[in-house]
Design a protein around this motif. Structure first.
Motif, PDB file in Angstrom:
ATOM      1  N   PHE A  42       0.842  -1.192   0.000  1.00 17.75           N
ATOM      2  CA  PHE A  42       0.000   0.000   0.000  1.00 17.75           C
ATOM      3  C   PHE A  42       0.878   1.243   0.000  1.00 17.75           C
ATOM      4  O   PHE A  42       2.002   1.226   0.520  1.00 17.75           O
ATOM      5  N   GLU A  43       0.356   2.335  -0.527  1.00 16.09           N
ATOM      6  CA  GLU A  43       0.991   3.643  -0.440  1.00 16.09           C
ATOM      7  C   GLU A  43      -0.033   4.623   0.109  1.00 16.09           C
ATOM      8  O   GLU A  43      -1.163   4.671  -0.367  1.00 16.09           O
ATOM      9  N   GLU A  44       0.358   5.411   1.111  1.00 18.75           N
ATOM     10  CA  GLU A  44      -0.572   6.305   1.788  1.00 18.75           C
ATOM     11  C   GLU A  44       0.174   7.504   2.364  1.00 18.75           C
ATOM     12  O   GLU A  44       1.326   7.387   2.795  1.00 18.75           O
ATOM     13  N   LYS A  54       5.315   3.958   1.864  1.00 21.29           N
ATOM     14  CA  LYS A  54       5.095   2.627   1.299  1.00 21.29           C
ATOM     15  C   LYS A  54       5.085   1.585   2.408  1.00 21.29           C
ATOM     16  O   LYS A  54       6.025   1.478   3.190  1.00 21.29           O
ATOM     17  N   LEU A  55       3.983   0.821   2.468  1.00 23.40           N
ATOM     18  CA  LEU A  55       3.822  -0.215   3.482  1.00 23.40           C
ATOM     19  C   LEU A  55       3.690  -1.561   2.778  1.00 23.40           C
ATOM     20  O   LEU A  55       2.844  -1.724   1.902  1.00 23.40           O
ATOM     21  N   VAL A  56       4.532  -2.541   3.178  1.00 27.76           N
ATOM     22  CA  VAL A  56       4.586  -3.819   2.472  1.00 27.76           C
ATOM     23  C   VAL A  56       4.550  -4.959   3.485  1.00 27.76           C
ATOM     24  O   VAL A  56       5.206  -4.903   4.526  1.00 27.76           O
ATOM     25  N   SER A  92      -2.912 -11.555   6.039  1.00 18.20           N
ATOM     26  CA  SER A  92      -3.255 -10.503   5.090  1.00 18.20           C
ATOM     27  C   SER A  92      -3.185  -9.162   5.810  1.00 18.20           C
ATOM     28  O   SER A  92      -3.176  -9.100   7.047  1.00 18.20           O
ATOM     29  N   MET A  93      -3.151  -8.091   5.033  1.00 16.59           N
ATOM     30  CA  MET A  93      -3.076  -6.742   5.586  1.00 16.59           C
ATOM     31  C   MET A  93      -4.076  -5.853   4.847  1.00 16.59           C
ATOM     32  O   MET A  93      -4.167  -5.892   3.627  1.00 16.59           O
ATOM     33  N   LYS A  94      -4.830  -5.060   5.609  1.00 15.96           N
ATOM     34  CA  LYS A  94      -5.797  -4.135   5.034  1.00 15.96           C
ATOM     35  C   LYS A  94      -5.640  -2.775   5.693  1.00 15.96           C
ATOM     36  O   LYS A  94      -5.046  -2.660   6.773  1.00 15.96           O
ATOM     37  N   LEU A  95      -6.192  -1.752   5.070  1.00 21.49           N
ATOM     38  CA  LEU A  95      -6.194  -0.403   5.631  1.00 21.49           C
ATOM     39  C   LEU A  95      -7.637   0.039   5.857  1.00 21.49           C
ATOM     40  O   LEU A  95      -8.496  -0.150   5.003  1.00 21.49           O
TER      41      LEU A  95
END
Length: 263
Positions: A42-44, A54-56, A92-95
């Motif tokens: 993700f990029e936020e 950047k989050l990975v 898994s990863m979510k925002l």
């Protein structure tokens, strides 16, 4: 799942680093021969400076099994979580923005492939180039007899007590769906509450700050036989999610009992 072509290099999390590294359930198994896989990215703009961070999420695996998962923020390792001795095998990863500040929190899930469908959740805020944990609940199988009491008391009813919280109720077992011709089987019921299998994020008072509601199955004669649900609500207090109330429902989602967990 994207496979990283280079060989996996173990990176130690040293708490004295300014970026920090949050650890939970780390597996001490040797990483020799392990490979790294990219699971999500993700990029936020977490810092409000128009620059996106950047989050990975990576999975470190050996012989097809996860050894641990790591989260990296702009290439710095900021969290490391293990499979809890094989209890969890998928992640898994979510925002999602839970605290209403218009910046998403990081929701890291671990999943069991067992019949209970257990899910584990850690919620992180991205702060000062690190992750700050604001929610986590141990979600493994409990010592049932120590923490719960369940007993068939006749007339298609089961007494239920949660010794840890004080939640008590009588659960109706509906005759038409639970052994209508074999009531004697209900005598086998004993304390059995599954791990958390679902997390919901309602905003009950519409103030923009979401609660976290966990759901657990209350089991009857056998594992497929769900006779009720235990739901626990967590609210955000001083930057951390804390349990505020717990409720018990029957298999048709009728409320049986509710108690406050805030002193």
């Amino acid at each position: 799942m994207k496979r990283i072509k280079h060989a996996f290099i173990s990176i130690l999390c040293i708490p004295l680093l300014m970026t920090g590294c949050w650890n939970a359930g780390e597996n001490q198994e040797s990483t020799t021969g392990a490979e790294s896989f990219l699971l999500s990215e993700f990029e936020e703009d977490w810092y409000g400076d128009s620059a996106k961070e950047k989050l990975v999420l990576y999975s470190q695996e050996k012989e097809g099994r996860p050894i641990y998962w790591t989260i990296r923020l702009n290439e710095d390792e900021v969290a490391k979580l293990g499979p809890e001795d094989g209890a969890f095998s998928v992640a898994s990863m979510k925002l999602e923005d839970l605290d209403g500040d218009q910046k998403p929190e990081v929701l890291f899930y671990r999943y069991s492939t067992g019949t209970a469908g257990a899910q584990d959740l850690n919620v992180f805020q991205v702060t000062e180039k690190k992750l700050t944990n604001i929610f986590s609940v141990a979600n493994l199988f409990e010592n049932m007899e120590e923490n719960y009491q369940m007993e068939y008391i006749g007339n298609y009813q089961v007494s239920f007590v949660n010794y840890k919280t004080g939640l008590k109720a009588t659960i109706p077992v509906y005759r038409e769906t639970h052994y209508p011709e074999e009531e004697e089987l209900l005598q086998r019921i004993s304390a059995w509450v599954d791990p958390i299998f679902q997390y919901d994020f309602p905003d009950s008072n519409k103030d923009g700050v979401k609660e976290i509601v966990t759901r657990q199955r209350v089991i009857g004669v056998s594992h497929p036989d769900t006779i009720g649900f235990q739901k626990t609500t967590f609210i955000l207090v001083d930057g951390q999610y804390k349990a505020s109330e717990q409720a018990l429902y029957d298999s048709r989602e009728n409320l049986l009992a509710k108690i406050s967990l805030i002193n």
